[in-house]
Each structure stands twice: as structure tokens, then as C-alpha cells.
Design a protein around this motif. Sequence first.
Motif, PDB file in Angstrom:
ATOM      1  N   ASN A 191      32.370   5.789  30.225  1.00  0.00           N
ATOM      2  CA  ASN A 191      33.827   6.566  30.233  1.00  0.00           C
ATOM      3  C   ASN A 191      34.727   7.580  29.074  1.00  0.00           C
ATOM      4  OD1 ASN A 191      33.229   6.892  33.171  1.00  0.00           O
ATOM      5  ND2 ASN A 191      32.845   4.747  33.293  1.00  0.00           N
ATOM      6  N   ALA A 192      34.074   7.411  27.993  1.00  0.00           N
ATOM      7  CA  ALA A 192      35.382   7.589  26.787  1.00  0.00           C
ATOM      8  C   ALA A 192      36.224   9.005  27.071  1.00  0.00           C
ATOM      9  CB  ALA A 192      34.192   7.641  25.988  1.00  0.00           C
ATOM     10  N   LEU A 193      34.822  10.132  27.047  1.00  0.00           N
ATOM     11  CA  LEU A 193      35.533  11.240  28.074  1.00  0.00           C
ATOM     12  C   LEU A 193      36.457  11.819  28.595  1.00  0.00           C
ATOM     13  CD1 LEU A 193      34.941  14.357  26.570  1.00  0.00           C
ATOM     14  CD2 LEU A 193      32.924  14.563  28.313  1.00  0.00           C
ATOM     15  N   PRO A 194      35.926  11.422  29.408  1.00  0.00           N
ATOM     16  CA  PRO A 194      37.119  11.547  31.140  1.00  0.00           C
ATOM     17  C   PRO A 194      38.882  10.694  30.854  1.00  0.00           C
ATOM     18  CG  PRO A 194      35.468  10.021  31.870  1.00  0.00           C
ATOM     19  CD  PRO A 194      34.932  10.600  30.270  1.00  0.00           C
ATOM     20  N   PHE A 195      38.174  10.068  29.411  1.00  0.00           N
ATOM     21  CA  PHE A 195      39.474   8.671  29.262  1.00  0.00           C
ATOM     22  C   PHE A 195      40.631   9.211  28.425  1.00  0.00           C
ATOM     23  CE2 PHE A 195      39.410   4.369  31.332  1.00  0.00           C
ATOM     24  CZ  PHE A 195      40.446   4.198  31.032  1.00  0.00           C
ATOM     25  N   GLU A 196      39.838  10.247  27.516  1.00  0.00           N
ATOM     26  CA  GLU A 196      40.307  11.197  26.751  1.00  0.00           C
ATOM     27  C   GLU A 196      41.178  11.933  26.730  1.00  0.00           C
ATOM     28  OE1 GLU A 196      39.290  13.497  22.493  1.00  0.00           O
ATOM     29  OE2 GLU A 196      37.430  12.649  23.528  1.00  0.00           O
ATOM     30  N   LEU A 197      39.819  12.581  27.714  1.00  0.00           N
ATOM     31  CA  LEU A 197      40.587  14.293  28.922  1.00  0.00           C
ATOM     32  C   LEU A 197      42.039  14.012  29.913  1.00  0.00           C
ATOM     33  CD1 LEU A 197      37.309  15.735  29.962  1.00  0.00           C
ATOM     34  CD2 LEU A 197      38.673  16.650  28.088  1.00  0.00           C
ATOM     35  N   MET A 198      42.168  12.865  30.321  1.00  0.00           N
ATOM     36  CA  MET A 198      43.226  12.509  30.863  1.00  0.00           C
ATOM     37  C   MET A 198      43.949  12.306  29.924  1.00  0.00           C
ATOM     38  SD  MET A 198      45.147   9.442  31.925  1.00  0.00           S
ATOM     39  CE  MET A 198      43.988   7.902  31.042  1.00  0.00           C
TER      40      MET A 198
END
Length: 428
Positions: A194-201
Motif C-alpha cells: 500500500n505504498a502508493l495510496p499512502f504516498e498519494l494520501m
Amino acid sequence: MLFTEDFLHYVWQFRLFNRINLRTTEGEELEIQSVGLHNKNAGADFQNARIRIGDTTWAGNAELHLSSSDWQKHGHTTDGAYDNVILHVVYNDDLPLFRADGKRVPTLELKDRIPAELHYRYHNLVFGNQSIIPCEGSIATVDSITMQNWLTRILVERLEKRSQTVIAALQQNRGDWEETFYQFLAANFGFKVNALPFELMAKSLPQNILAKHKNNAIQIEALIFGQAGFLDGEMEDAYPKALQTEYNFLRKKYTLSPIENHLWKFLRMRPQNFPTVRLAQFAALVYQSNHLLSKVLEIKDIKEMRELFSNIRVNEYWETHYRFDKESKASSKSLGAASIDTLILNTVVLFLFSYGKHLQLQYYVSRALKMLENIPAEHNNITDDFVNLGLKINSAFDSQALLELKNSYCSYKKCLQCGVGIKILKPN
């Protein structure tokens, strides 16, 4: 037997050829006073060489090819950068070369001067049928000093490459180190899946907005869960309803747009690693530790660094929940020791190194390397392979270096650019 131009570079650089009665292909006496400095950029292969040909000592560049005819194939005839080549070193002299003034380019042929044993060992190393790494049969025999020096060097290489992404993000954030650290830390809270959604958040929710609510845990949690896309729809429990109310107000106040909820992955994950739990932990860390990077830069001890992450306390709601409105058996939702070390390895160490390198503060670079020595080694297929080959892996310092060795050298058979490969090939 097969070999590459890199092998010729290696032979020349370390003078691993018969130097008795050296002569050019035209018969002139030759003495190599200096082979020059190996050039890995554009231009001649070895620069600032010093060579006596006949009665004249020349200072200039040396160019190496498998065959003399490669000079023309590579377009050097019309390239002015090669006008100062004082010696053409080849394995096979198959074509005389002339300069624009009609004079022949002095050439040294090495075909009959390379020891057969060296050629054989190189061929087996690079063209053999090894299953793990090219030197799998010899790496355990390399002395500890050579091994440790090389691992240190390539560990720094690895961190330098990774730090480029930090500096690129820093530039996008207009030099704001705190914001950049916050974004990277958020991405690493996603632990790959879940690295990408965490970064986008994190990018959708600037740290300066969170700072305005640093004394209100519910508002920070509302902002993080809301921007993550988890506060849409009807809620049943009092806690998510409260978050929803706070978020709807703050969303309008700051004109925020949440990310798409479908980006988050729950499938085939242990409940302890659900993104909702990770978001709760991240929110607690943000609430309890303002100016995170400043704190990280101040902390010198690995124990204290671990405490920064282990002392976070998530909202009590999560003690009996993994997702909103779905009660579960009571369990602690604090970060585990392995997760904390992973966050320190991938975020704290990287930023200490990047910060020190970018601002030329060696103190932070040294602290980053020292911290790696105090983190347990990673266990994965690559490190397990090296252990099976007889290597000792004492810490993350070693495991990170071995990952770089495997992925940047062994996998591409860059044995002649590797300190281990050079040591194995070198005559005793």
C-alpha cells in the motif's frame, strides 16, 4: 575462449600480461611507465598514461579494443577526442591504423601475452554455468578485509542511488525537508503493498495543514482517514461518525479532495497489516511527534529511534477493530519490532544519508551507516543465497550491501568492476 573488452581493460589496468621485451607492432621498443587512469565516461579508455616508445616518452591517452579494426567501427577515426591517443592496445592487430597526418597509430598487441590461467579463470567466472552468482564457488575464500571494504563501497553506492529520489522530491517540495520526509515516511508505512495510496494520501494532505491541528488527535485522524477515502458513506459506530463529521468540515475549509478508496489493498493480508490499522498508526505518530525529521536528526541512539515509533498509541477504537464498523477480538495495534526496523531502514537511514550528502555534513552520513550496523540483517532469497555460499551477514549494513552486489553486479556479470571479482581473478 570468449572474453570481452572489459577483460582487456582489467588486464591492462593491473598489468597482468607479459611485459618482457615489449614492442609495438612495428617493432619499436616500448616501456609502460603508467597505464593511466581508467575512464568510464566518453573519450579514450585510459587517460594520462605515460609511455616510452623508442627514445621518446609520451604523455596522453591509451585506447583499448579487442581488434584494431574496432577503432574504425567505433568512429574514432573522425573523432578529435582520440587525436591524443599515444598507444592503441589490442588483443588482435588485424588492421594498421593511420592518423590524419599519415603517421601510424602505435599499437601494442596482447594476444600472446595474457596468461592462459588468467584467461581460463575469467572465462569460467563470466561464461560459466553458475546457478546463483558467477563467483559462487570462490566468494567464501575472499579475505574479510577485501570483502568488507567492497561491501562498504557498494552500500554507499546503493544509498547514493536511492538518495536521488529524495533530492528529486525535495526539489518538487521547494526544498522543504520536513514535507519530503513526511511523504516518504507515509509511503513506507504502506510496506510495499500500500505504498502508493499512502504516498498519494500524504501528497494530498500537506503537513502544514496537519500542523494546524497538532493538539487535536480526532481532527488529525479525520484528515488522514478522510483523505485516504475511508470516510464516505454511512457509518454505524460513534468513532467513525465523529471522524466523518470533523472531516466534512475540514474538507470544505481546506478544499481537499480524497484519493480513490479502491487503491487500498486488503486481499491476502494479515489483519494487523490492513491499511486502516497502518493509517491509525500513522495518524498517532503525526499527532504525537510534530516536526518528525527534526526529531530524527536529533536522535543519535538506535534504541531511542525505535522508541519514537514504538511509543505511539492509536485510538482505543482500534484495539477491537481492524476496519470501521467491524468489531474484532481485542489486540494491540502498536507497531511490531520488525516493522519499526523496516521503517528506520527505508526512511530514517535514507534521509540521514541524503541530508548529510546534500548538505555536505558527513556526521549524518556516518550516523546513517552506523544505524544500519545496529539493525538486524534482512532475510530474503538473496541474502539466504549468500549465507548458503558461506558468507556471514551480521546486520542490515551487510544485507543491504549484498542486495546491491547481487542486483547491480552479479546479475549483470560485472565481475571486472567488482572488488570481489577482481580479487578472485588476480594472480596470487
